[in-house]
Design an enzyme around this catalytic site. Sequence first.
Site, PDB file in Angstrom:
ATOM      1  N   TRP A 184       0.885  -0.997   0.214  1.00 16.92           N
ATOM      2  CA  TRP A 184       0.073   0.262   0.182  1.00 16.92           C
ATOM      3  C   TRP A 184       0.807   1.115   0.141  1.00 16.92           C
ATOM      4  O   TRP A 184       0.259   2.174  -0.773  1.00 16.92           O
ATOM      5  CB  TRP A 184      -1.212  -0.165   1.673  1.00 16.92           C
ATOM      6  CG  TRP A 184      -2.124   1.052   1.717  1.00 16.92           C
ATOM      7  CD1 TRP A 184      -3.414   0.597   0.769  1.00 16.92           C
ATOM      8  CD2 TRP A 184      -1.428   2.550   1.715  1.00 16.92           C
ATOM      9  NE1 TRP A 184      -3.775   2.279   0.355  1.00 16.92           N
ATOM     10  CE2 TRP A 184      -3.289   3.232   1.378  1.00 16.92           C
ATOM     11  CE3 TRP A 184      -0.481   3.114   2.242  1.00 16.92           C
ATOM     12  CZ2 TRP A 184      -3.037   4.488   1.462  1.00 16.92           C
ATOM     13  CZ3 TRP A 184      -0.619   4.723   2.283  1.00 16.92           C
ATOM     14  CH2 TRP A 184      -2.044   5.034   1.719  1.00 16.92           C
ATOM     15  N   TYR A 244       1.011   4.047  -3.383  1.00 17.25           N
ATOM     16  CA  TYR A 244       1.508   5.162  -2.748  1.00 17.25           C
ATOM     17  C   TYR A 244       2.159   6.541  -2.816  1.00 17.25           C
ATOM     18  O   TYR A 244       1.865   7.542  -3.325  1.00 17.25           O
ATOM     19  CB  TYR A 244       0.764   5.997  -1.122  1.00 17.25           C
ATOM     20  CG  TYR A 244       0.005   7.018  -0.006  1.00 17.25           C
ATOM     21  CD1 TYR A 244      -0.939   7.184  -0.729  1.00 17.25           C
ATOM     22  CD2 TYR A 244       0.655   7.809  -0.256  1.00 17.25           C
ATOM     23  CE1 TYR A 244      -1.136   8.419  -0.550  1.00 17.25           C
ATOM     24  CE2 TYR A 244       1.188   8.658   0.825  1.00 17.25           C
ATOM     25  CZ  TYR A 244      -0.956   8.937   0.140  1.00 17.25           C
ATOM     26  OH  TYR A 244      -0.748  10.478   0.752  1.00 17.25           O
ATOM     27  N   ASP A 262      -7.456  -1.121  -0.247  1.00  7.70           N
ATOM     28  CA  ASP A 262      -8.072  -0.216   0.455  1.00  7.70           C
ATOM     29  C   ASP A 262      -9.368   0.695   0.417  1.00  7.70           C
ATOM     30  O   ASP A 262      -9.912   0.298   0.098  1.00  7.70           O
ATOM     31  CB  ASP A 262      -7.189   1.244  -0.667  1.00  7.70           C
ATOM     32  CG  ASP A 262      -7.358   2.718   0.112  1.00  7.70           C
ATOM     33  OD1 ASP A 262      -5.858   2.936   0.519  1.00  7.70           O
ATOM     34  OD2 ASP A 262      -8.503   2.939  -0.380  1.00  7.70           O
TER      35      ASP A 262
END
Length: 302
Positions: A230, A234, A250
């Site tokens: 994640w 990002y 997410d």
Amino acid sequence: MTDHALPYRPPYDWPRLAAFLTDHASPGVETVTDGVYSRTFRFSDRFGTLRVVPALDAPALLVRFQAPGLDDAARDAVLAQLRTMFDSEADPAAIAAGLSDDPYMADLVRRRPGLRMPGAFDPFELTVRAILGQQVSVAAATRLAGRLVAAFGTPLPTEAAAPSLTHAFPEPAQLVAADVSLVLNMPRARGRAIQGLAAACLDAPDLFAPGPDLETSVARLTALPGIGPWTAHYVAMRALRQADAFPPADIGLMRALDSGTGRPSRAGLLARAEAWRPWRAYAALHLWAEDAHRRGATTLPA
């Protein structure tokens, strides 16, 4: 003082971008006041501040520097960083066309034209902030960032400082041996992750150079301790200009796709996202904006 223009292709949703930057501004380093973004920066062994505001008579952002001794090369380097941060080179028409085969996504794009990716002035700074934001709220991450800056950042000289802009964000050399967890009273694993990131940056100055493909960029980041898929996606979407980055699993993306019959699974989310390639990062941005609208929250996490 001279204003330097960063042209963009309209539309450009400055109010939404400024709102995100307001929520995520690191105290001492960044401020947003009445829609004007300001921050500190370092050039060589010197420091300065800058402000960014939309032009009133042209499709451009205007940048003004307060930086004694800033030469042309340093100015151009900072302007290049700002182009990435404010996504000024994006083509909103191409992004909209690429996402509009999905009727739901087409509706989101229609309702929020000109939505831009909040990029990163500095990838190291962004990644540290993303680590600070793991498992805490945006507000809590902002408070931690302010304490980090006060403890380990470099105070600006009086001639370069501005109201509420007091420090340059810590560089890798300032954090590689710092006991961040002790000073910030946060989990030791996150402190070690920041130290590991700082060490990796010192060992490989091109750590944040965009890879030849998304998989290479993500693999380079997930090899670091404390950075999972994640966080890697990002950082790739916000700092590395990887327009197809897409943070897996997410919860905000899943919530935004809940039409009343339940959220998709992780596998379902990734399957749905195949239709959004090569613009999945912008699809995520629109989904986060929709989720934020439903909940009255900010546009992006971390």
